[in-house]
Structures are given as C-alpha cells and as structure tokens.
Design a protein around this motif. Structure first.
Motif, PDB file in Angstrom:
ATOM      1  N   GLN A  34       0.822  -1.206   0.000  1.00  8.00           N
ATOM      2  CA  GLN A  34       0.000   0.000   0.000  1.00  8.00           C
ATOM      3  C   GLN A  34       0.860   1.262   0.000  1.00  8.00           C
ATOM      4  OE1 GLN A  34      -2.706  -0.318   3.300  1.00  8.00           O
ATOM      5  NE2 GLN A  34      -3.884  -1.963   2.346  1.00  8.00           N
ATOM      6  N   ARG A  35       2.169   1.085   0.173  1.00 13.01           N
ATOM      7  CA  ARG A  35       3.103   2.216   0.137  1.00 13.01           C
ATOM      8  C   ARG A  35       4.136   1.959  -0.954  1.00 13.01           C
ATOM      9  NH1 ARG A  35       5.438   3.682   5.908  1.00 13.01           N
ATOM     10  NH2 ARG A  35       6.323   5.302   4.567  1.00 13.01           N
ATOM     11  N   ASP A  36       4.606   3.050  -1.560  1.00 14.29           N
ATOM     12  CA  ASP A  36       5.554   2.912  -2.663  1.00 14.29           C
ATOM     13  C   ASP A  36       6.851   2.249  -2.227  1.00 14.29           C
ATOM     14  OD1 ASP A  36       4.060   3.895  -4.774  1.00 14.29           O
ATOM     15  OD2 ASP A  36       4.564   5.972  -4.343  1.00 14.29           O
ATOM     16  N   GLU A  37       7.301   2.526  -0.983  1.00 14.70           N
ATOM     17  CA  GLU A  37       8.547   1.916  -0.512  1.00 14.70           C
ATOM     18  C   GLU A  37       8.428   0.396  -0.483  1.00 14.70           C
ATOM     19  OE1 GLU A  37       7.007   4.410   0.851  1.00 14.70           O
ATOM     20  OE2 GLU A  37       8.408   6.038   1.308  1.00 14.70           O
ATOM     21  N   ALA A  38       7.262  -0.093  -0.092  1.00 12.79           N
ATOM     22  CA  ALA A  38       7.042  -1.541  -0.066  1.00 12.79           C
ATOM     23  C   ALA A  38       6.990  -2.110  -1.483  1.00 12.79           C
ATOM     24  CB  ALA A  38       5.750  -1.863   0.686  1.00 12.79           C
ATOM     25  N   GLU A  68      11.215   4.670 -11.521  1.00 13.64           N
ATOM     26  CA  GLU A  68      10.078   5.594 -11.646  1.00 13.64           C
ATOM     27  C   GLU A  68       9.523   5.958 -10.269  1.00 13.64           C
ATOM     28  OE1 GLU A  68       5.513   5.524 -13.370  1.00 13.64           O
ATOM     29  OE2 GLU A  68       6.988   4.111 -14.188  1.00 13.64           O
ATOM     30  N   ILE A  69       9.372   4.960  -9.403  1.00 12.71           N
ATOM     31  CA  ILE A  69       8.847   5.214  -8.057  1.00 12.71           C
ATOM     32  C   ILE A  69       9.824   6.081  -7.263  1.00 12.71           C
ATOM     33  CG2 ILE A  69       8.248   4.145  -5.849  1.00 12.71           C
ATOM     34  CD1 ILE A  69       7.232   1.713  -7.477  1.00 12.71           C
ATOM     35  N   ALA A  70      11.117   5.742  -7.333  1.00  9.79           N
ATOM     36  CA  ALA A  70      12.133   6.479  -6.573  1.00  9.79           C
ATOM     37  C   ALA A  70      12.140   7.954  -6.952  1.00  9.79           C
ATOM     38  CB  ALA A  70      13.497   5.866  -6.819  1.00  9.79           C
ATOM     39  N   ARG A  71      12.027   8.229  -8.244  1.00  9.52           N
ATOM     40  CA  ARG A  71      12.034   9.624  -8.694  1.00  9.52           C
ATOM     41  C   ARG A  71      10.764  10.341  -8.275  1.00  9.52           C
ATOM     42  NH1 ARG A  71      14.861   8.593 -14.662  1.00  9.52           N
ATOM     43  NH2 ARG A  71      17.009   8.785 -13.913  1.00  9.52           N
ATOM     44  N   ARG A  72       9.649   9.629  -8.294  1.00 10.80           N
ATOM     45  CA  ARG A  72       8.395  10.239  -7.871  1.00 10.80           C
ATOM     46  C   ARG A  72       8.437  10.600  -6.383  1.00 10.80           C
ATOM     47  NH1 ARG A  72       5.121   6.483  -9.421  1.00 10.80           N
ATOM     48  NH2 ARG A  72       4.618   5.521  -7.429  1.00 10.80           N
ATOM     49  N   GLY A  74      11.181  11.267  -4.756  1.00  8.89           N
ATOM     50  CA  GLY A  74      12.312  12.138  -4.456  1.00  8.89           C
ATOM     51  C   GLY A  74      13.292  11.489  -3.507  1.00  8.89           C
ATOM     52  N   ARG A  75      13.520  10.168  -3.694  1.00  4.44           N
ATOM     53  CA  ARG A  75      14.407   9.398  -2.827  1.00  4.44           C
ATOM     54  C   ARG A  75      15.719   9.079  -3.553  1.00  4.44           C
ATOM     55  NH1 ARG A  75      12.057   6.072   1.144  1.00  4.44           N
ATOM     56  NH2 ARG A  75      14.160   5.185   1.297  1.00  4.44           N
ATOM     57  N   PRO A  76      16.778   9.860  -3.317  1.00  2.00           N
ATOM     58  CA  PRO A  76      18.043   9.607  -4.012  1.00  2.00           C
ATOM     59  C   PRO A  76      18.644   8.239  -3.710  1.00  2.00           C
ATOM     60  CG  PRO A  76      18.338  11.244  -2.280  1.00  2.00           C
ATOM     61  CD  PRO A  76      16.874  11.042  -2.428  1.00  2.00           C
ATOM     62  N   ASP A  77      18.405   7.714  -2.489  1.00  2.00           N
ATOM     63  CA  ASP A  77      18.952   6.399  -2.154  1.00  2.00           C
ATOM     64  C   ASP A  77      18.313   5.309  -3.000  1.00  2.00           C
ATOM     65  OD1 ASP A  77      16.528   6.973  -0.863  1.00  2.00           O
ATOM     66  OD2 ASP A  77      16.934   5.581   0.786  1.00  2.00           O
ATOM     67  N   LEU A  78      16.982   5.360  -3.138  1.00  2.00           N
ATOM     68  CA  LEU A  78      16.286   4.366  -3.954  1.00  2.00           C
ATOM     69  C   LEU A  78      16.592   4.540  -5.435  1.00  2.00           C
ATOM     70  CD1 LEU A  78      12.754   4.268  -2.262  1.00  2.00           C
ATOM     71  CD2 LEU A  78      14.702   2.752  -1.870  1.00  2.00           C
ATOM     72  N   GLU A  79      16.725   5.800  -5.858  1.00  3.37           N
ATOM     73  CA  GLU A  79      17.051   6.050  -7.262  1.00  3.37           C
ATOM     74  C   GLU A  79      18.433   5.501  -7.602  1.00  3.37           C
ATOM     75  OE1 GLU A  79      17.488   9.722 -10.509  1.00  3.37           O
ATOM     76  OE2 GLU A  79      16.693  10.127  -8.494  1.00  3.37           O
ATOM     77  N   SER A  80      19.382   5.685  -6.674  1.00  3.19           N
ATOM     78  CA  SER A  80      20.735   5.169  -6.898  1.00  3.19           C
ATOM     79  C   SER A  80      20.729   3.655  -7.068  1.00  3.19           C
ATOM     80  CB  SER A  80      21.636   5.568  -5.720  1.00  3.19           C
ATOM     81  OG  SER A  80      22.916   4.993  -5.843  1.00  3.19           O
ATOM     82  N   GLU A  81      19.999   2.956  -6.199  1.00  7.00           N
ATOM     83  CA  GLU A  81      19.947   1.491  -6.277  1.00  7.00           C
ATOM     84  C   GLU A  81      19.313   1.037  -7.590  1.00  7.00           C
ATOM     85  OE1 GLU A  81      21.037  -1.013  -4.291  1.00  7.00           O
ATOM     86  OE2 GLU A  81      22.069   0.439  -3.019  1.00  7.00           O
ATOM     87  N   ALA A  82      18.257   1.724  -8.017  1.00  6.78           N
ATOM     88  CA  ALA A  82      17.585   1.350  -9.267  1.00  6.78           C
ATOM     89  C   ALA A  82      18.493   1.582 -10.470  1.00  6.78           C
ATOM     90  CB  ALA A  82      16.287   2.132  -9.417  1.00  6.78           C
TER      91      ALA A  82
END
Length: 229
Positions: A34-38, A68-72, A74-82
């Motif tokens: 139910q959350r984008d992080e999950a 796409e989710i990471a950029r939406r 605004g999470r640089p850590d998740l964007e880096s991993e992707a």
C-alpha cells in the motif's frame, strides 16, 4: 504484510533456491503493498528472481519500475539502487555506453543520500564495468573500496560477492594463491548465512582455481559441493 512477504521471498530464494515459490511470494508482496517503498522492495525481489532465471529484459522492466517510483518519491537512495540495477543489466549485455552514465549518476546520488551501502554498490558496479573492459587495476581499486564499506556496514552477503568478483580479476592476472584465499574467505562468510545462490558460485570458482593449481582431488571436492549447494 507486504514487507513480511518480501522477506519470506528472499529467504525462499537464497536459502531454499526455490525460484518459483520466491516469485509467488514477491508477487503477493507487490499486490499487498500500500506504500511505494514496499512496492520497491517487492519489485527488487522480482528483479532478482528474473536475474536468477537469466531473463535480463524482465529484470530491466522491474528495475525501471523501481526507478520511476524512486524519482516520484524524491528518494536519491532508492534512485541510486535502481540505476545501479539497470547498469548491472547493461554491463552484462556488454552495453558499456549505457551503463557508464548510470553508474556515475548513481555515485552522485549515493553521495547525496549519505548511504554507505549505496556508495559501496556503486563501487561494485564501477568495478564490474572496468572488469568487463579488462581494466584490472581500476576494477580492483573499486572492489577494494566496496569491501571497506560493506565491512563497515556489516553487509556480509554483499561483501562475499565482492570477494568473488575480486577473485575473478586476480585469477585472470595469474595470482592463483590470492584467488584461492579470496574464495575461501567468501565461503567462510557465506556458510552460516545460508545464501546458496552466492555460495555455489564461490565454491565453483574455488574448484576452478584449485584445478589450475594442480590440486585435482580438492578441486573435485569443491565442485561436488557446488553441485550439492
């Protein structure tokens, strides 16, 4: 619920090597999220399953969804991993020109986020790119930085994978004693973790290194252990 299902998927994949069941659990996790992080966590597991099956196009799709989710968010850590996941796929396809700018961007994002794990992962992918290009000195330097950071954060499985990558390079350079030592250290780390996916690769590599050294009997032992794993 989604995070619990993702965790179960990871255990089933790495400990039991049950790829089909791991995929089922990851898909359940994605449906329950139910959350984008999950969602990112579940997509990362589906990407890993696709890797295990050698389906890089499928893995690429899951990595792009994560990006796409990471950029939406605004999470640089998740964007880096992707970005690093995508770079790894491109490197495996020998699409160096596509991988290189993603690694550079991921390194900058990892610095921005302050994630030590993210920085280490970026060093790994940079090292892998250098390795494919036969730039051994640069590859070993990147892997050494990754080893330091993974040791600092206590990421044992990732540390063992870097040891394996390092062993590949030093073996190619003809330093079989060092390659053997690195493989044995990787096995020591992985055995209590029950990460069969990585362990079998390290055991196989050790068997090959021992065979090159003329240690045929011991090489056979580790080859059979790799098959069993």
């Amino acid at each position: 619920e989604s995070k619990a299902l993702t965790a179960l998927s990871e255990v089933v994949l790495f400990r039991e090597a049950d790829v089909n069941r791991a995929e089922e659990l990851a898909r359940e996790a994605l449906d329950a999220a139910q959350r984008d992080e999950a969602r990112v966590d579940a997509l990362r597991m589906l990407e890993t399953v696709a890797w295990w099956r050698g389906r890089l196009t499928e893995a690429e799709g899951y990595a792009e969804e994560q990006l796409e989710i990471a950029r939406r968010l605004g999470r640089p850590d998740l964007e880096s991993e992707a970005l690093l996941a995508l770079a790894g796929i491109y490197t495996s396809r020998r699409e160096d020109e596509r991988a290189e700018p993603l690694i550079e961007r991921a390194q900058a994002l990892a610095e921005e986020s302050g994630s030590l794990s993210g920085k280490a992962h970026a060093h790994v992918e940079a090292g892998e790119l250098h390795s494919w290009r036969n730039r051994d000195d640069e590859a070993l330097a990147e892997f050494a930085r990754a080893r330091e950071l993974f040791t600092e954060v206590g990421a044992a499985t990732r540390l063992a994978r870097v040891l394996l990558r390092t062993a590949v390079v030093v073996r190619r350079r003809g330093d079989l004693d060092e390659a053997e030592a690195l493989c044995r250290e990787g096995i020591r780390i992985l055995k209590p973790l029950e990460d069969r996916g990585t362990l079998c690769e390290v055991q196989r590599m050790l068997a090959e290194v021992l065979l090159e050294q003329g240690k045929v009997g011991e090489a056979e032992v580790y080859a059979l252990r790799a098959v069993e794993t």
